[in-house]
Scaffold this motif. Sequence first.
Motif, short mmCIF file in Angstrom:
data_model
loop_
_atom_site.label_atom_id
_atom_site.label_comp_id
_atom_site.label_asym_id
_atom_site.label_seq_id
_atom_site.Cartn_x
_atom_site.Cartn_y
_atom_site.Cartn_z
N THR A 157 48.79 44.67 116.27
CA THR A 157 48.31 43.26 116.24
C THR A 157 49.74 42.29 115.26
OG1 THR A 157 47.22 42.85 114.53
CG2 THR A 157 46.49 43.93 115.96
N ASP A 158 49.94 40.86 115.76
CA ASP A 158 51.17 40.43 114.98
C ASP A 158 50.74 40.54 113.66
OD1 ASP A 158 51.62 39.80 118.04
OD2 ASP A 158 50.93 37.39 118.19
N ARG A 159 49.19 40.48 113.59
CA ARG A 159 48.95 39.65 112.19
C ARG A 159 48.88 41.55 111.38
NH1 ARG A 159 48.47 36.53 107.82
NH2 ARG A 159 47.16 36.06 106.83
N GLN A 160 49.19 42.45 111.54
CA GLN A 160 49.08 43.80 111.30
C GLN A 160 50.86 44.12 111.01
OE1 GLN A 160 47.35 46.45 114.26
NE2 GLN A 160 45.12 46.98 113.27
N GLU A 162 52.53 41.89 110.80
CA GLU A 162 52.79 40.57 109.44
C GLU A 162 53.00 41.45 108.28
OE1 GLU A 162 51.44 36.09 107.85
OE2 GLU A 162 50.76 36.90 109.69
N VAL A 163 52.16 42.19 107.66
CA VAL A 163 51.71 41.65 106.75
C VAL A 163 52.35 43.72 106.43
CG1 VAL A 163 49.49 44.18 105.79
CG2 VAL A 163 48.87 42.04 106.76
N LEU A 188 50.66 36.37 101.49
CA LEU A 188 50.17 36.49 103.19
C LEU A 188 49.18 35.42 103.30
CD1 LEU A 188 50.09 40.26 103.81
CD2 LEU A 188 51.22 38.64 105.77
N ILE A 190 46.05 35.43 102.56
CA ILE A 190 44.64 36.39 102.11
C ILE A 190 44.67 36.64 101.07
CG2 ILE A 190 45.19 37.02 105.06
CD1 ILE A 190 45.96 39.39 104.17
N THR A 194 41.60 41.58 102.72
CA THR A 194 42.16 41.68 104.06
C THR A 194 42.87 42.70 104.52
OG1 THR A 194 40.62 39.37 103.84
CG2 THR A 194 42.36 39.55 105.50
N HIS A 198 43.24 45.25 106.98
CA HIS A 198 45.06 45.46 108.04
C HIS A 198 46.12 46.12 107.87
CE1 HIS A 198 44.13 41.87 110.02
NE2 HIS A 198 44.03 40.66 108.94
#
Length: 213
Positions: A157-160, A162-163, A188, A190, A194, A198
């Motif tokens: 995913t986009d968030r993964q 980014e992490v 981040l 977060i 979280t 991720h």
Amino acid sequence: MSSRGVRAEVVITDPSACRVVGASQGSGQIQRVTRSSVPNDGRTAVEFTATDDHGAEGVEEVFCHGDETVYRFARDASETPACACEHVETHGPPVRHLRATDGALVLSFLAGDVATVRSVVVDLREEFSGVSLRRLTRSAGPDDEEELVVVDRATLTDRQREVLETAHEMGYFEHPRSANATDVSEALDINRSTFAEHLASAQSKLLNAILDD
């Protein structure tokens, strides 16, 4: 990665990367895209095949067969690269395959090493928005147990992504670490749990792709 070479597949959603990106927004998918340079003319001709109204400007209809129509446009050469393909080819490897679908340009090329791929991606990201490395495949020798190793970033995913990218840039995966989980999670914006969730999901997907037999 092996020095025997890698195949990279890059996705670009920036319409300025190539005129066929905008064309694919109207036709859905453009599978066949060809490029050729005219000797002593300094111009590059591009042809693409669409089955529906492409919606691109400045193109010429050159051939029609059944429900497929071939369009062509030409572009004058410039001192600096003007399109995504030219940016790739300034680093040495020619673009091997080119297609567009739903407003995204997908191109692939072969490079001698991962460093060249990295340079190409950095160059593309400096010039265009929405650039991502979708697939990286290593060539294999006759003594290798596996012929290919493929990592498909599209599974993240986009968030993964980014992490992972933030953790990598901050030195979370270095030994010794330049940043810990708290540092990365704060960057981040977060909490640590979280971030850990991720990161674990992303690493699991990547390991599944690498180790799946």
